[in-house]
Design a protein around this motif. Sequence first.
Motif, mmCIF file in Angstrom:
data_model
loop_
_atom_site.group_PDB
_atom_site.id
_atom_site.type_symbol
_atom_site.label_atom_id
_atom_site.label_comp_id
_atom_site.label_asym_id
_atom_site.label_seq_id
_atom_site.Cartn_x
_atom_site.Cartn_y
_atom_site.Cartn_z
ATOM 1 N N SER A 44 -0.519 -6.945 -9.734
ATOM 2 C CA SER A 44 -0.667 -7.978 -8.705
ATOM 3 C C SER A 44 -0.978 -7.393 -7.324
ATOM 4 O O SER A 44 -1.269 -8.134 -6.389
ATOM 5 C CB SER A 44 0.601 -8.837 -8.632
ATOM 6 N N LEU A 45 -0.929 -6.086 -7.191
ATOM 7 C CA LEU A 45 -1.202 -5.441 -5.899
ATOM 8 C C LEU A 45 -2.688 -5.134 -5.751
ATOM 9 O O LEU A 45 -3.440 -5.073 -6.729
ATOM 10 C CB LEU A 45 -0.391 -4.146 -5.778
ATOM 11 N N GLN B 6 4.761 -5.045 -11.652
ATOM 12 C CA GLN B 6 4.253 -5.670 -10.424
ATOM 13 C C GLN B 6 2.944 -5.037 -9.945
ATOM 14 O O GLN B 6 2.260 -5.585 -9.095
ATOM 15 C CB GLN B 6 5.287 -5.566 -9.306
ATOM 16 N N VAL B 7 2.601 -3.881 -10.481
ATOM 17 C CA VAL B 7 1.426 -3.140 -10.026
ATOM 18 C C VAL B 7 0.125 -3.939 -10.139
ATOM 19 O O VAL B 7 -0.686 -3.944 -9.207
ATOM 20 C CB VAL B 7 1.323 -1.778 -10.751
ATOM 21 N N THR C 171 5.746 5.157 1.273
ATOM 22 C CA THR C 171 5.731 3.695 1.325
ATOM 23 C C THR C 171 5.679 3.143 2.739
ATOM 24 O O THR C 171 5.579 1.927 2.914
ATOM 25 C CB THR C 171 6.969 3.118 0.617
ATOM 26 N N PHE D 226 2.408 2.755 -4.652
ATOM 27 C CA PHE D 226 3.465 1.963 -5.282
ATOM 28 C C PHE D 226 3.957 2.645 -6.561
ATOM 29 O O PHE D 226 5.159 2.733 -6.815
ATOM 30 C CB PHE D 226 2.919 0.552 -5.569
ATOM 31 N N GLU E 244 -3.123 -0.238 -2.658
ATOM 32 C CA GLU E 244 -1.662 -0.116 -2.634
ATOM 33 C C GLU E 244 -1.095 0.412 -3.951
ATOM 34 O O GLU E 244 0.020 0.927 -3.983
ATOM 35 C CB GLU E 244 -1.038 -1.486 -2.349
ATOM 36 N N GLN E 245 -1.835 0.285 -5.029
ATOM 37 C CA GLN E 245 -1.311 0.638 -6.344
ATOM 38 C C GLN E 245 -0.866 2.094 -6.476
ATOM 39 O O GLN E 245 0.241 2.357 -6.972
ATOM 40 C CB GLN E 245 -2.340 0.295 -7.433
#
Length: 194
Positions: free
Chosen positions: A82-83, A79-80, A151, A91, A87-88
């Motif tokens: 798509s961030l 999913q990384v 987070t 995350f 934010e990566q």
Amino acid sequence: MSDHQIKTQEDHTLSGLEMKPSEQDVQRNAPEPLSPVRAGQLLDRADNIVYIIVGVCFFLAALFVIGFGLWNFITTLLQVPSLGTLEQPSFIVAAIVHLIADLLLVLIIAEVLGTIVHYLNDHVTSLRPYLGIGIISAIRVILALGAELLTMQESTQQDFLNIMIELGVTTGVILVLSITLKMLERHGDISSTH
């Protein structure tokens, strides 16, 4: 009456006596009440069976946690991309912390499983593994709190204070358990035989 009839009646009478069991035979064939020694042996076997079943369940749980932790880690890393770039990093760090927490849970399960195996081999329990489990559990809490801090999008001062208090208490628990473990090493383990 003829001699043949008398013999037949005597045979029936004698065979009737032979067919009826004596009181001594009935007492010999009656089931004995369960002696304390025999009851102890049966309970010991039942205890071992319960320990084996619980051990197998712990082993399966450890395999499940490893598989779930790796699956969760891989799907999180997928999913990384798509961030956003900001934010990566947090995350990825949170995913790593969660994986480590899952692996520590596996260590806790393995420690309990080792205790079960030790009991089945020697019929002796020890405090040492439980203290280790407590320390590992407290470390998991610290990791989870660290991941929560990483987070948090918007944290209030009260949230931060609550997490810091929880971190302090957990650190104190680790310190107390470590001192207890060290004292056990110095003075010999407290074990009990079953």
